[in-house]
Design an enzyme around this catalytic site. Structure first.
Site, PDB file in Angstrom:
ATOM      1  N   ALA A 153       5.757   6.208  -2.859  1.00  0.00           N
ATOM      2  CA  ALA A 153       7.005   5.652  -2.339  1.00  0.00           C
ATOM      3  C   ALA A 153       7.342   4.438  -3.180  1.00  0.00           C
ATOM      4  O   ALA A 153       6.481   3.605  -3.437  1.00  0.00           O
ATOM      5  CB  ALA A 153       6.839   5.245  -0.881  1.00  0.00           C
ATOM      6  N   ALA A 197       5.713  -0.390  -4.539  1.00  0.00           N
ATOM      7  CA  ALA A 197       5.325   1.020  -4.488  1.00  0.00           C
ATOM      8  C   ALA A 197       4.050   1.172  -3.678  1.00  0.00           C
ATOM      9  O   ALA A 197       3.265   0.237  -3.531  1.00  0.00           O
ATOM     10  CB  ALA A 197       5.121   1.563  -5.899  1.00  0.00           C
ATOM     11  N   ASP A 198       3.863   2.376  -3.158  1.00  0.00           N
ATOM     12  CA  ASP A 198       2.615   2.734  -2.491  1.00  0.00           C
ATOM     13  C   ASP A 198       2.313   4.179  -2.841  1.00  0.00           C
ATOM     14  O   ASP A 198       3.196   5.035  -2.758  1.00  0.00           O
ATOM     15  CB  ASP A 198       2.713   2.569  -0.975  1.00  0.00           C
ATOM     16  CG  ASP A 198       1.371   2.820  -0.298  1.00  0.00           C
ATOM     17  OD1 ASP A 198       0.389   2.142  -0.660  1.00  0.00           O
ATOM     18  OD2 ASP A 198       1.281   3.715   0.569  1.00  0.00           O
ATOM     19  N   THR A 199       1.085   4.462  -3.254  1.00  0.00           N
ATOM     20  CA  THR A 199       0.676   5.804  -3.649  1.00  0.00           C
ATOM     21  C   THR A 199      -0.442   6.284  -2.726  1.00  0.00           C
ATOM     22  O   THR A 199      -1.382   5.545  -2.457  1.00  0.00           O
ATOM     23  CB  THR A 199       0.183   5.828  -5.116  1.00  0.00           C
ATOM     24  OG1 THR A 199       1.239   5.357  -5.954  1.00  0.00           O
ATOM     25  CG2 THR A 199      -0.229   7.220  -5.547  1.00  0.00           C
TER      26      THR A 199
END
Length: 191
Positions: free
Chosen positions: A110, A73-75
């Site tokens: 994501a 994930a990437d925030t």
């Protein structure tokens, strides 16, 4: 479901996944998280999550014989059409929090999942709107003094003391923390 591997060093993602009832291993990967400026914001965040998964896959395959699913994930905190990132120092944290004061911003996460044997890759971007109350300089500096903003996108943690800045949100709360659990469940159900 095949064994799940969370390729993230985020204690918040680990906690959210555990609380959702998942059994998984944690194997962090390190990649450059510099966004590709040729992509739009959604694509930049997806690209980073996908690069994390693609970096983790060969490392994990070397030590595992059974098929597995890797989750990454990437925030990012988006304001004025662009990502704010993590503050570089105290003054940068002040600048970011001053920008967010009295306004809304979006938090995009994501998530990417890849199945090791087939290479099947699925991804999703979740968006939550966060509305901040008007902040005084004293509130901002008191919060910066806690140290909490320094490793957080947007210079605040909604799961910590930063929640006092939030007037309301539209969308999943856990997305702002760093992992939209319902989106993850939906993604993993497709394997």
């Amino acid at each position: 479901m095949k064994p799940l591997v969370l390729a993230s060093k985020s204690p918040r993602r680990k906690q959210l996944l555990s609380e959702a009832g998942f059994s998984f291993d944690v194997v962090p990967v390190k990649i450059s998280e510099i966004p590709n400026k040729n992509l739009n914001v959604n694509e930049q965040i997806l690209d980073i999550a996908r690069r994390k998964a693609r970096a983790a896959l060969p490392l994990l395959k070397a030590s595992r014989t059974e098929p597995f699913i890797v989750l990454t994930a990437d925030t990012e905190v988006i304001f004025g059409g662009g990502p704010l990132g993590k503050p570089q120092d105290r003054e940068d944290a002040y600048r970011i929090l001053r920008l967010l004061s009295g306004k809304y911003h979006e938090v995009l996460t994501a998530v990417c999942a890849v199945e090791s044997s087939s290479g099947k890759e699925l991804s999703h971007v979740e968006t939550t709107k966060v509305y901040f109350k008007n902040l005084s300089d004293a509130e901002i500096w008191t919060y910066i003094d806690t140290g909490e903003p320094m490793d957080k996108a947007g210079a605040y943690g909604i799961q910590g003391q930063g929640r006092t800045f939030v007037e309301r949100i539209e969308g999943p709360f856990d997305n702002v923390v760093g992992l939209p659990v319902e989106a993850v469940k939906n993604l993993l159900s497709k394997f």
